[in-house]
Motif scaffolding. Structure first.
Motif, PDB file in Angstrom:
ATOM      1  N   LEU A 215       0.808  -1.133   0.061  1.00  0.00           N
ATOM      2  CA  LEU A 215      -0.011   0.091  -0.174  1.00  0.00           C
ATOM      3  C   LEU A 215       0.858   1.210   0.149  1.00  0.00           C
ATOM      4  CD1 LEU A 215      -2.741   1.243   0.193  1.00  0.00           C
ATOM      5  CD2 LEU A 215      -2.643   1.092   2.807  1.00  0.00           C
TER       6      LEU A 215
ATOM      7  N   VAL B 241      -0.476   8.296   3.533  1.00  0.00           N
ATOM      8  CA  VAL B 241      -1.573   7.355   3.557  1.00  0.00           C
ATOM      9  C   VAL B 241      -2.085   7.382   4.929  1.00  0.00           C
ATOM     10  CG1 VAL B 241      -2.494   4.946   3.167  1.00  0.00           C
ATOM     11  CG2 VAL B 241      -0.521   5.850   1.948  1.00  0.00           C
TER      12      VAL B 241
ATOM     13  N   GLU C 221      -7.190   4.811   5.866  1.00  0.00           N
ATOM     14  CA  GLU C 221      -7.061   4.219   4.807  1.00  0.00           C
ATOM     15  C   GLU C 221      -6.113   2.762   5.052  1.00  0.00           C
ATOM     16  OE1 GLU C 221      -6.738   7.460   1.212  1.00  0.00           O
ATOM     17  OE2 GLU C 221      -5.181   7.511   2.795  1.00  0.00           O
TER      18      GLU C 221
ATOM     19  N   HIS D  80      -7.723  -0.910   4.467  1.00  0.00           N
ATOM     20  CA  HIS D  80      -7.034  -1.717   3.233  1.00  0.00           C
ATOM     21  C   HIS D  80      -6.723  -2.997   3.804  1.00  0.00           C
ATOM     22  CE1 HIS D  80      -4.681  -2.797  -0.161  1.00  0.00           C
ATOM     23  NE2 HIS D  80      -3.818  -3.098   0.472  1.00  0.00           N
TER      24      HIS D  80
ATOM     25  N   LYS E 134       3.263   9.840  -0.833  1.00  0.00           N
ATOM     26  CA  LYS E 134       2.166  10.075  -0.630  1.00  0.00           C
ATOM     27  C   LYS E 134       1.929  10.056   0.734  1.00  0.00           C
ATOM     28  CE  LYS E 134       0.506  10.309  -5.322  1.00  0.00           C
ATOM     29  NZ  LYS E 134      -0.667   9.788  -6.328  1.00  0.00           N
TER      30      LYS E 134
ATOM     31  N   MET F 170       4.124   7.442   5.249  1.00  0.00           N
ATOM     32  CA  MET F 170       4.265   7.705   3.828  1.00  0.00           C
ATOM     33  C   MET F 170       5.786   7.076   3.645  1.00  0.00           C
ATOM     34  SD  MET F 170       5.477  11.448   1.932  1.00  0.00           S
ATOM     35  CE  MET F 170       6.964  11.552   2.815  1.00  0.00           C
TER      36      MET F 170
ATOM     37  N   ASP G  60       2.495   1.780  -3.290  1.00  0.00           N
ATOM     38  CA  ASP G  60       1.395   2.169  -4.507  1.00  0.00           C
ATOM     39  C   ASP G  60       1.212   3.576  -4.254  1.00  0.00           C
ATOM     40  OD1 ASP G  60       1.226  -0.327  -5.378  1.00  0.00           O
ATOM     41  OD2 ASP G  60      -0.542  -0.949  -4.410  1.00  0.00           O
ATOM     42  N   ASN G  61       1.530   4.095  -2.982  1.00  0.00           N
ATOM     43  CA  ASN G  61       1.320   5.635  -2.919  1.00  0.00           C
ATOM     44  C   ASN G  61       2.549   6.348  -2.535  1.00  0.00           C
ATOM     45  OD1 ASN G  61      -1.956   6.024  -2.392  1.00  0.00           O
ATOM     46  ND2 ASN G  61      -1.410   4.147  -1.491  1.00  0.00           N
ATOM     47  N   TYR G  62       3.722   5.794  -3.298  1.00  0.00           N
ATOM     48  CA  TYR G  62       4.941   6.403  -2.885  1.00  0.00           C
ATOM     49  C   TYR G  62       5.053   7.994  -2.937  1.00  0.00           C
ATOM     50  CZ  TYR G  62      10.014   7.111  -4.130  1.00  0.00           C
ATOM     51  OH  TYR G  62      11.369   7.484  -4.139  1.00  0.00           O
TER      52      TYR G  62
END
Length: 231
Positions: A167, A176, A180, A184, A174, A227, A170-172
């Motif tokens: 996860l 989270v 979330e 998830h 960014k 992050m 996938d949100n490198y």
């Protein structure tokens, strides 16, 4: 071969209602509240059977604990046919609720069909995820490990740690949120339980640090979550 947890001795289970389950490419493993933490991540499904010692309260408790630790398929068998109990188990997150009125062959087919779809979904997910991440991280789904550029060693992760790493990748770069991450990984509603997420991050950071990876690769985003930053 599917790994199926059952909440009673496996030799007794094999001679009860679903006697053909262990013959349909299923490996039966006894599971209870004491050993669940150690084996739940390796199970594809869990079959919970009511008896004199396993009443509706205990079954619901087991379903909740399973959902907290991992996300396998869950089926419940009740000796006495009760529509209300079926609804309760399904509302708790069970994938199927059966009674002695259900035909054994039909139940066996439903369980195996569910397992096939479950495994197919996992394979498709692994194919999509088997890529080198832009931050120099390679996720290896088939053995739940991660590999970093400049380091030949694969770091073995638990299923939950792998899902978290995936996860964040996938949100490198960014942030989270705690919510979330929680929803998830555990597939349950978030009730401001930051500790649960923080505990998982702590264990993942510790494992990375022991393998020579900078633990602050996973940075804390104040009042939000976490992050993944540059290696």
């Amino acid at each position: 071969m599917y790994n199926i947890g059952v909440n009673q001795p496996t030799d007794e289970f094999e001679h009860t209602y679903i006697e053909n389950l262990s013959n349909s490419k299923c490996n039966l493993v006894q599971v209870d509240s004491e050993n669940m933490d150690a084996i739940i991540s390796d199970l594809d499904g869990v079959f919970l059977k009511e008896d004199t010692n396993q009443n509706i309260g205990k079954i619901c408790g087991l379903i909740m604990k399973i959902k907290e630790k991992s996300n396998p398929l869950i089926w419940v068998f009740s000796e006495e046919p009760s529509p209300i109990q079926k609804i309760i188990y399904l509302q708790m997150g069970a994938d199927g609720a059966f009674t002695k009125e259900d035909e054994p062959e039909a139940v066996n087919l439903m369980i195996n069909n569910s397992l096939k779809r479950y495994q197919q979904d996992k394979k498709e997910e692994m194919i999509e995820q088997f890529v080198d991440k832009p931050c120099g991280i390679e996720l290896i789904p088939h053995n739940l490990s991660v590999k970093f550029s400049g380091n030949s060693e694969e770091i073995a992760l638990t299923r939950l740690e792998f899902q978290l790493m995936q996860l964040l990748c996938d949100n490198y770069l960014k942030g989270v949120s705690y919510q979330e991450i929680h929803e998830h990984i555990w597939q349950t509603s978030y009730k401001n339980n930051k500790y649960k997420v923080a505990n998982l991050v702590f264990h993942l950071r510790s494992k990375l640090e022991k393998s020579g990876v900078e633990p602050m690769l996973i940075r804390t985003v104040r009042s939000k979550g976490y992050m993944l930053s540059e290696v």
